[in-house]
Enzyme design. Structure first.
Site, PDB file in Angstrom:
ATOM      1  N   GLY A 167      24.487  17.636  41.235  1.00 47.48           N
ATOM      2  CA  GLY A 167      24.802  19.006  41.660  1.00 47.48           C
ATOM      3  C   GLY A 167      25.510  18.938  42.992  1.00 47.48           C
ATOM      4  N   THR A 176      28.776  20.701  37.500  1.00 43.26           N
ATOM      5  CA  THR A 176      27.373  20.288  37.685  1.00 43.26           C
ATOM      6  C   THR A 176      26.801  19.622  36.428  1.00 43.26           C
ATOM      7  OG1 THR A 176      27.116  22.151  39.174  1.00 43.26           O
ATOM      8  CG2 THR A 176      25.091  21.128  38.378  1.00 43.26           C
ATOM      9  N   HIS A 198      11.214  50.013  51.700  1.00 45.26           N
ATOM     10  CA  HIS A 198      10.873  50.899  50.579  1.00 45.26           C
ATOM     11  C   HIS A 198       9.394  50.839  50.191  1.00 45.26           C
ATOM     12  CE1 HIS A 198      15.215  51.166  50.066  1.00 45.26           C
ATOM     13  NE2 HIS A 198      15.015  52.151  49.206  1.00 45.26           N
ATOM     14  N   GLY A 199       8.682  49.832  50.654  1.00 45.50           N
ATOM     15  CA  GLY A 199       7.279  49.709  50.244  1.00 45.50           C
ATOM     16  C   GLY A 199       7.175  49.401  48.757  1.00 45.50           C
ATOM     17  N   GLU A 251      27.867  27.188  44.130  1.00 48.23           N
ATOM     18  CA  GLU A 251      29.115  26.825  44.828  1.00 48.23           C
ATOM     19  C   GLU A 251      28.837  26.105  46.156  1.00 48.23           C
ATOM     20  OE1 GLU A 251      32.549  29.009  44.294  1.00 48.23           O
ATOM     21  OE2 GLU A 251      31.669  30.463  42.926  1.00 48.23           O
ATOM     22  N   GLY A 252      27.810  25.268  46.146  1.00 49.03           N
ATOM     23  CA  GLY A 252      27.439  24.525  47.349  1.00 49.03           C
ATOM     24  C   GLY A 252      26.302  25.234  48.058  1.00 49.03           C
ATOM     25  N   THR A 253      25.117  24.613  48.081  1.00 49.53           N
ATOM     26  CA  THR A 253      23.934  25.244  48.680  1.00 49.53           C
ATOM     27  C   THR A 253      24.139  25.437  50.190  1.00 49.53           C
ATOM     28  OG1 THR A 253      22.932  23.116  49.185  1.00 49.53           O
ATOM     29  CG2 THR A 253      22.435  24.037  47.017  1.00 49.53           C
ATOM     30  N   SER A 254      23.226  26.189  50.786  1.00 52.78           N
ATOM     31  CA  SER A 254      23.282  26.385  52.254  1.00 52.78           C
ATOM     32  C   SER A 254      23.233  25.046  52.979  1.00 52.78           C
ATOM     33  CB  SER A 254      22.098  27.242  52.709  1.00 52.78           C
ATOM     34  OG  SER A 254      22.307  28.582  52.373  1.00 52.78           O
TER      35      SER A 254
HETATM   36  C1  LIG Z   1      23.126  30.779  38.016  1.00 58.69           C
HETATM   37  C2  LIG Z   1      23.890  29.520  38.294  1.00 58.69           C
HETATM   38  C3  LIG Z   1      25.245  29.441  37.984  1.00 58.69           C
HETATM   39  C4  LIG Z   1      25.955  28.249  38.203  1.00 58.69           C
HETATM   40  N1  LIG Z   1      27.276  28.172  37.813  1.00 58.69           N
HETATM   41  C5  LIG Z   1      27.888  26.955  37.859  1.00 58.69           C
HETATM   42  C6  LIG Z   1      29.200  26.799  37.277  1.00 58.69           C
HETATM   43  O1  LIG Z   1      29.811  27.757  36.765  1.00 58.69           O
HETATM   44  N2  LIG Z   1      29.764  25.559  37.298  1.00 58.69           N
HETATM   45  C7  LIG Z   1      29.120  24.477  37.858  1.00 58.69           C
HETATM   46  O2  LIG Z   1      29.690  23.392  37.821  1.00 58.69           O
HETATM   47  N3  LIG Z   1      27.897  24.608  38.424  1.00 58.69           N
HETATM   48  C8  LIG Z   1      27.255  25.811  38.429  1.00 58.69           C
HETATM   49  N4  LIG Z   1      26.000  25.952  38.954  1.00 58.69           N
HETATM   50  C9  LIG Z   1      25.350  24.800  39.589  1.00 58.69           C
HETATM   51  C10 LIG Z   1      25.211  24.938  41.093  1.00 58.69           C
HETATM   52  O3  LIG Z   1      26.467  24.828  41.694  1.00 58.69           O
HETATM   53  C11 LIG Z   1      24.218  23.869  41.542  1.00 58.69           C
HETATM   54  O4  LIG Z   1      22.937  24.270  41.080  1.00 58.69           O
HETATM   55  C12 LIG Z   1      24.218  23.667  43.038  1.00 58.69           C
HETATM   56  O5  LIG Z   1      25.422  23.088  43.453  1.00 58.69           O
HETATM   57  C13 LIG Z   1      23.046  22.773  43.499  1.00 58.69           C
HETATM   58  O6  LIG Z   1      22.961  21.619  42.738  1.00 58.69           O
HETATM   59  P1  LIG Z   1      21.558  21.196  42.083  1.00 58.69           P
HETATM   60  O7  LIG Z   1      21.041  22.375  41.363  1.00 58.69           O
HETATM   61  O8  LIG Z   1      21.753  19.957  41.324  1.00 58.69           O
HETATM   62  O9  LIG Z   1      20.616  20.947  43.332  1.00 58.69           O
HETATM   63  P2  LIG Z   1      20.489  19.550  44.109  1.00 58.69           P
HETATM   64  O10 LIG Z   1      21.834  19.044  44.414  1.00 58.69           O
HETATM   65  O11 LIG Z   1      19.561  18.665  43.368  1.00 58.69           O
HETATM   66  O12 LIG Z   1      19.793  20.019  45.450  1.00 58.69           O
HETATM   67  C14 LIG Z   1      18.364  20.132  45.614  1.00 58.69           C
HETATM   68  C15 LIG Z   1      18.099  20.501  47.065  1.00 58.69           C
HETATM   69  O13 LIG Z   1      18.550  19.442  47.925  1.00 58.69           O
HETATM   70  C16 LIG Z   1      19.378  19.998  48.944  1.00 58.69           C
HETATM   71  N5  LIG Z   1      20.379  19.044  49.399  1.00 58.69           N
HETATM   72  C17 LIG Z   1      21.386  18.524  48.658  1.00 58.69           C
HETATM   73  N6  LIG Z   1      22.140  17.701  49.399  1.00 58.69           N
HETATM   74  C18 LIG Z   1      21.617  17.731  50.652  1.00 58.69           C
HETATM   75  C19 LIG Z   1      21.948  17.097  51.880  1.00 58.69           C
HETATM   76  N7  LIG Z   1      23.011  16.280  52.007  1.00 58.69           N
HETATM   77  N8  LIG Z   1      21.174  17.349  52.966  1.00 58.69           N
HETATM   78  C20 LIG Z   1      20.102  18.164  52.860  1.00 58.69           C
HETATM   79  N9  LIG Z   1      19.737  18.790  51.729  1.00 58.69           N
HETATM   80  C21 LIG Z   1      20.488  18.585  50.641  1.00 58.69           C
HETATM   81  C22 LIG Z   1      20.002  21.205  48.277  1.00 58.69           C
HETATM   82  O14 LIG Z   1      20.521  22.101  49.226  1.00 58.69           O
HETATM   83  C23 LIG Z   1      18.836  21.761  47.515  1.00 58.69           C
HETATM   84  O15 LIG Z   1      18.041  22.519  48.368  1.00 58.69           O
HETATM   85  C24 LIG Z   1      25.291  27.143  38.794  1.00 58.69           C
HETATM   86  C25 LIG Z   1      23.929  27.243  39.132  1.00 58.69           C
HETATM   87  C26 LIG Z   1      23.236  28.397  38.888  1.00 58.69           C
HETATM   88  C27 LIG Z   1      21.766  28.446  39.235  1.00 58.69           C
END
Ligand SMILES: Cc1cc2nc3c(=O)[nH]c(=O)nc-3n(C[C@H](O)[C@H](O)[C@H](O)COP(=O)(O)OP(=O)(O)OC[C@H]3O[C@@H](n4cnc5c(N)ncnc54)[C@H](O)[C@@H]3O)c2cc1C
Length: 386
Positions: A135, A130, A344-345, A369-372
């Site tokens: 991301g 990232t 639990h309130g 690891e890939g958002t929902s």
């Molecule tokens: C605590 C923590 C640990 C992490 N550890 C690592 C690590 O070890 N190594 C590493 O490389 N990364 C790591 N990450 C990064 C993490 O994998 C990214 O934050 C995540 O993949 C989302 O990327 P972003 O934050 O840039 O969000 P963005 O990509 O900017 O996304 C913003 C929003 O847009 C949505 N979105 C994106 N694409 C689409 C689409 N096609 N359609 C609809 N909605 C979409 C997303 O779901 C999200 O809601 C970590 C993050 C955190 C918070």
């Protein structure tokens, strides 16, 4: 793949589960809240997990690991995450995000150099994909690796939100060796050591959950690495990144099982003790039905997660199943933890109980690891075949 394969645990898996449960209770439970509160990387615990083999669950025995299947890793992640998602994450990063790509794509020299030390916890690793501008859109990374006249590579760029970045001795780093127009095809991975000139930790990043796991920014400024540090071949970077994430999603789902189980167990126990209107809470129909729903969704998450791991272990297609497990289990964990606080309130909102930590930790899992949304995107492509 049609139908649901029978998922049974072998006696070895059951033994591993009870061992991991005891280990978590004995070694992790006493420090779990401190790790969260202080946000300090638990180096002693991490080393102890290495002593017990937890940092080399899937690493082949010839490199000092336990050589176990992915179901075993899910069993361990579930049990450890019941007590501390941060500890489970350390195990997951070391095994799945760092040792795994070196095992799968590394040269013999790279395997011998890094794997035995990663297994023992003598060194800690990170996975650097990232960036500030990339991301979900991982193929858009800008960190550049340029070949120099001497044959080495010069790396410039930065990585954001990197787990264990603060303490990493080695980083599996994803760079761009082609042009931006090449997209995924222009990505190349390297193994970069802490001492490489021009590589520094940019700073610790404070987040709401999985605290104490050393989330940090990594900066590469004219960082020079020899060509022998390339992981796989030039242009393989995206393939390696996705191979890691496909499997890593099962790990995130496993962590979610642990957190949700802990929240449900706490709710059941509290509902028996708390008396309201002359009745224990467990006698109220609303509470009973809610816990029935929590248990059902948790069980569905468990089936999806172990099924994905089972398919992976059998060498069958598992990408769709891993995405389903990830999106369903992590969103279930958030929902179960939030409902547990409701049951639990007021005390559920307090620091007197770990429920608020569970909710903060669970929320991390539906983003990393890939958002929902990314999982649903992958799934819709798989289902619609477009
Ligand atoms: C605590 C923590 C640990 C992490 N550890 C690592 C690590 O070890 N190594 C590493 O490389 N990364 C790591 N990450 C990064 C993490 O994998 C990214 O934050 C995540 O993949 C989302 O990327 P972003 O934050 O840039 O969000 P963005 O990509 O900017 O996304 C913003 C929003 O847009 C949505 N979105 C994106 N694409 C689409 C689409 N096609 N359609 C609809 N909605 C979409 C997303 O779901 C999200 O809601 C970590 C993050 C955190 C918070």
């Amino acid at each position: 793949m049609t139908g649901l394969p029978a998922i049974g645990f072998s006696p070895e898996h059951e033994d591993l589960r009870s061992w991991a449960r005891d280990f978590a209770k004995r070694e992790i439970a006493p420090v779990a809240d401190t790790i969260d509160r202080t946000d300090e990387y638990p180096r002693d615990l991490a080393k102890r997990m290495g002593d017990y083999g937890l940092l080399g669950l899937g690493t082949p025995k010839e490199y000092g690991g336990l050589g176990l299947d992915l179901i075993s890793s899910v069993v361990v992640a579930e049990e450890i995450a019941k007590v501390s998602l941060s500890a489970a994450l350390i195990i997951g990063v070391q095994n799945g995000l760092v040792a795994y790509p070196i095992c799968e794509f590394g040269t013999q020299e790279q395997k011998e150099k890094y794997l035995p030390r990663l297994v023992k916890g003598e060194i800690f690793g990170s996975y650097g994909l990232t960036e500030p501008g990339a991301g979900s859109d991982a193929a858009n990374i800008q960190t550049k690796a340029e070949r120099t006249s001497s044959g080495s590579y010069k790396i410039n760029g930065s990585k954001l939100w990197i787990s264990q970045g603060l303490v990493a001795d080695v980083v599996v780093l994803f760079t761009r060796t082609g042009s931006v127009a090449d997209g995924a095809a222009g990505m190349t991975a390297f193994v970069v050591d802490k001492g490489a000139p021009g590589f520094k930790v940019g700073g610790k990043l404070e987040v709401i959950g999985i605290r104490g796991t050393g989330t940090a920014e990594l900066v590469f400024n004219e960082c020079t690495v020899p060509a022998t540090n390339m992981l796989g071949s030039q242009g393989d970077g995206f393939l390696i990144a996705m191979a890691v994430l496909n499997q890593g999603r099962i790990g995130a789902a496993a962590g979610a099982l642990g957190v949700a189980s802990a929240a449900l167990e706490a709710s059941i126990s509290y509902s028996k003790k708390r008396v309201l209107f002359d009745r224990p809470l467990e006698k109220f129909e609303w509470i009973r039905f809610l816990m029935a729903d929590m248990a059902t969704r948790l069980e569905a998450s468990r089936l999806l997660t172990y099924r994905a791991a089972y398919l992976r272990d059998k060498g069958e297609e598992f990408v769709k199943e891993a995405s389903m497990a990830k999106v369903f289990s992590t969103e279930t964990a958030v929902w179960v933890c939030e409902r547990a606080i409701q049951i639990h309130g007021g005390i559920g909102l307090s620091k007197l109980l770990p429920l608020e930590r569970y909710l903060r930790d669970a929320k991390i899992l539906d983003i990393v690891e890939g958002t929902s949304e990314v999982q649903r995107w992958i799934l819709s492509r798989e289902i619609l075949q477009d």
